[in-house]
Design a protein around this motif. Structure first.
Motif, short mmCIF file in Angstrom:
data_model
loop_
_atom_site.label_atom_id
_atom_site.label_comp_id
_atom_site.label_asym_id
_atom_site.label_seq_id
_atom_site.Cartn_x
_atom_site.Cartn_y
_atom_site.Cartn_z
N VAL A 90 0.79 -1.13 0.07
CA VAL A 90 -0.06 -0.16 -0.10
C VAL A 90 0.77 1.23 0.00
O VAL A 90 1.63 1.56 0.95
CB VAL A 90 -1.03 -0.09 1.40
CG1 VAL A 90 -1.94 1.35 1.24
CG2 VAL A 90 -1.93 -1.27 1.35
N VAL A 91 0.87 1.88 -1.34
CA VAL A 91 1.77 3.24 -1.32
C VAL A 91 1.36 4.27 -0.43
O VAL A 91 1.62 5.13 -0.09
CB VAL A 91 2.04 3.49 -2.86
CG1 VAL A 91 2.62 4.66 -2.87
CG2 VAL A 91 2.68 2.37 -3.45
N ALA A 92 -0.22 4.58 -0.59
CA ALA A 92 -0.94 5.47 -0.06
C ALA A 92 -2.37 5.28 0.29
O ALA A 92 -2.92 4.46 -0.61
CB ALA A 92 -0.43 6.89 -0.52
N SER A 93 -2.86 5.88 1.12
CA SER A 93 -4.56 6.11 1.30
C SER A 93 -4.92 7.15 1.52
O SER A 93 -4.73 8.05 2.26
CB SER A 93 -4.43 5.26 2.66
OG SER A 93 -6.04 4.84 3.01
N CYS A 94 -5.78 7.45 0.42
CA CYS A 94 -6.27 9.06 0.38
C CYS A 94 -7.57 8.95 0.44
O CYS A 94 -8.61 8.33 0.24
CB CYS A 94 -6.04 9.44 -1.13
SG CYS A 94 -4.12 9.36 -1.54
N GLY A 95 -8.19 10.46 0.76
CA GLY A 95 -9.58 10.53 1.21
C GLY A 95 -10.46 11.16 -0.07
O GLY A 95 -11.54 11.13 -0.05
N ASN A 96 -9.71 11.67 -1.06
CA ASN A 96 -10.43 12.23 -2.09
C ASN A 96 -9.57 12.01 -3.52
O ASN A 96 -8.26 11.47 -3.45
CB ASN A 96 -10.68 13.57 -1.91
CG ASN A 96 -9.51 14.48 -1.79
OD1 ASN A 96 -8.67 14.67 -2.68
ND2 ASN A 96 -9.48 15.35 -0.58
N ALA A 97 -10.06 12.26 -4.60
CA ALA A 97 -9.48 11.96 -5.71
C ALA A 97 -8.45 12.97 -6.04
O ALA A 97 -7.44 12.70 -6.80
CB ALA A 97 -10.65 12.36 -7.05
N LEU A 98 -8.34 14.24 -5.58
CA LEU A 98 -7.10 15.13 -5.94
C LEU A 98 -5.81 14.72 -5.21
O LEU A 98 -5.10 14.68 -5.76
CB LEU A 98 -7.52 16.48 -5.63
CG LEU A 98 -8.85 17.01 -6.25
CD1 LEU A 98 -8.88 18.63 -5.63
CD2 LEU A 98 -8.28 17.17 -7.81
N GLU A 99 -6.08 14.04 -4.08
CA GLU A 99 -5.06 13.55 -3.30
C GLU A 99 -4.34 12.44 -4.02
O GLU A 99 -3.35 12.23 -4.08
CB GLU A 99 -5.43 13.06 -1.96
CG GLU A 99 -5.54 14.24 -0.74
CD GLU A 99 -6.31 13.77 0.46
OE1 GLU A 99 -6.00 12.39 0.73
OE2 GLU A 99 -6.60 14.48 1.22
N ALA A 100 -5.24 11.45 -4.58
CA ALA A 100 -4.98 10.24 -5.15
C ALA A 100 -4.11 10.74 -6.38
O ALA A 100 -3.24 10.02 -6.90
CB ALA A 100 -6.12 9.44 -5.57
N LYS A 101 -4.69 11.90 -7.22
CA LYS A 101 -4.02 12.32 -8.44
C LYS A 101 -2.52 12.60 -8.22
O LYS A 101 -1.49 12.27 -9.24
CB LYS A 101 -4.77 13.23 -9.08
CG LYS A 101 -4.49 13.53 -10.58
CD LYS A 101 -5.67 14.44 -11.23
CE LYS A 101 -5.23 14.55 -12.82
NZ LYS A 101 -5.53 13.23 -13.49
N ALA A 102 -2.31 13.35 -7.08
CA ALA A 102 -0.90 13.80 -6.61
C ALA A 102 -0.10 12.53 -6.54
O ALA A 102 1.29 12.30 -7.14
CB ALA A 102 -1.03 14.66 -5.27
N VAL A 103 -0.75 11.48 -5.94
CA VAL A 103 0.11 10.34 -5.67
C VAL A 103 0.39 9.49 -7.20
O VAL A 103 1.62 9.22 -7.41
CB VAL A 103 -0.65 9.25 -4.74
CG1 VAL A 103 0.25 7.87 -4.72
CG2 VAL A 103 -0.82 9.75 -3.44
N LEU A 104 -0.54 9.30 -7.84
CA LEU A 104 -0.17 8.66 -9.26
C LEU A 104 0.70 9.39 -10.17
O LEU A 104 1.43 8.87 -10.91
CB LEU A 104 -1.67 8.88 -9.99
CG LEU A 104 -2.55 7.59 -9.29
CD1 LEU A 104 -4.10 7.86 -10.08
CD2 LEU A 104 -2.23 6.31 -9.53
N GLN A 105 1.06 10.74 -9.92
CA GLN A 105 1.80 11.31 -10.72
C GLN A 105 3.17 11.29 -10.13
O GLN A 105 3.95 11.45 -10.97
CB GLN A 105 1.54 12.98 -10.64
CG GLN A 105 0.03 13.29 -11.44
CD GLN A 105 -0.21 14.73 -11.12
OE1 GLN A 105 0.16 15.42 -9.99
NE2 GLN A 105 -1.04 15.38 -11.80
N LYS A 106 3.23 10.70 -8.81
CA LYS A 106 4.86 10.48 -8.49
C LYS A 106 5.28 9.19 -8.44
O LYS A 106 6.43 8.85 -8.62
CB LYS A 106 4.85 11.18 -7.18
CG LYS A 106 4.49 12.62 -6.89
CD LYS A 106 4.59 13.14 -5.49
CE LYS A 106 4.24 14.56 -5.46
NZ LYS A 106 4.17 14.96 -4.12
N GLN A 107 4.12 8.32 -8.35
CA GLN A 107 4.70 6.89 -8.23
C GLN A 107 3.62 6.02 -9.20
O GLN A 107 2.63 6.23 -9.38
CB GLN A 107 4.20 6.38 -6.88
CG GLN A 107 4.37 5.11 -6.36
CD GLN A 107 5.54 4.91 -5.21
OE1 GLN A 107 5.83 5.95 -4.65
NE2 GLN A 107 6.12 3.91 -5.09
#
Length: 238
Positions: free
Chosen positions: A31-48
């Motif tokens: 589990v790389v990250a656990s996010c509460g909304n889509a914008l947080e998730a998009k930031a993770v997807l851009q980095k990893q």
């Protein structure tokens, strides 16, 4: 198995914790990250690089369906939601699976296995688990440190069981560690029919069919709604 990077996106902390706990039981899921909304998730997807995305649908700011439409390089997506009415939209986006809350750990495993099958190379199956050829009327299955010869005529049905495939024969029950889809590929399609996403049967062993159930000896095998038309066609009822 190589580590599989996962991202959990859900606005409910409890829901995120449940998925994270489930992932923790499978040592190949990271589990790389656990996010509460889509914008947080998009930031993770851009980095990893993310392999599997566990995604809620009904979220603030941007819902899961809309979020997926913004992604160029999509990971394998497993939707997790309390609302079954979104299922059609989810599969229109080529979602790997759709988990309806609350879902059990075994149902979670089935969804993960589906995702893994999408990007696991289906090579070395013959050398690692099975030997035999399409011209023969049997296969060899390796499990529990033994190699079993299974005649097609003795094979009643098989059932998906997480990372394993449960094989029922006239005199035995085997549980090799093999993805269900890999086992299905080893069987001749003329003899064995898919009746459900988790079941394949030996056509010659059907006793009778009643409603959405197939009876083989004393066993009842379900017929999935997505498989019934093709099953009847294969049996000559087009």
């Amino acid at each position: 198995m190589n580590q599989v990077n996962c991202l959990i996106v859900d606005d409910e902390p409890i829901a995120r914790d449940i998925i994270k706990t489930y992932c923790g039981h499978l040592d190949y899921l990271n589990v790389v990250a656990s996010c509460g909304n889509a914008l947080e998730a998009k930031a993770v997807l851009q980095k990893q690089k993310i392999d599997i995305l566990f995604l809620d649908i009904n979220m603030p700011i941007m819902d899961g369906i809309s979020f997926v439409k913004t992604l160029k390089d999509q990971p394998q997506i497993i939707f997790t939601t309390a609302y079954k009415e979104f299922a059609v939209d989810a599969f229109d986006l080529a979602a790997c699976d759709y988990l309806l809350k609350p879902f059990s750990f075994d149902r979670f495993i089935i969804a993960v296995d589906k995702a893994l099958e999408k990007f696991e190379p289906k090579t070395n199956v013959q050398t690692n688990e099975v030997s035999g050829s399409a011209a023969e009327d049997f296969i060899f299955i390796k499990t529990d440190g033994k190699i079993y010869k299974i005649e097609y005529d003795d094979l009643l049905y098989a059932e998906a069981q997480g990372n394993y495939t449960k094989i029922i024969t006239t005199g035995n029950l085997l549980l090799p560690k093999m993805p269900f889809s890999n086992f299905e590929e080893l069987l001749p399609k003329a003899l064995f029919l898919r009746t459900h996403r988790s079941f394949i049967i030996n056509k010659s062993k059907i006793g009778h069919i009643e409603g959405n159930r197939i009876f083989i000896n004393n066993n009842e095998i379900p017929i999935g709604s997505n498989y019934k038309d093709q099953l009847l066609k294969d049996l000559g009822f087009s």
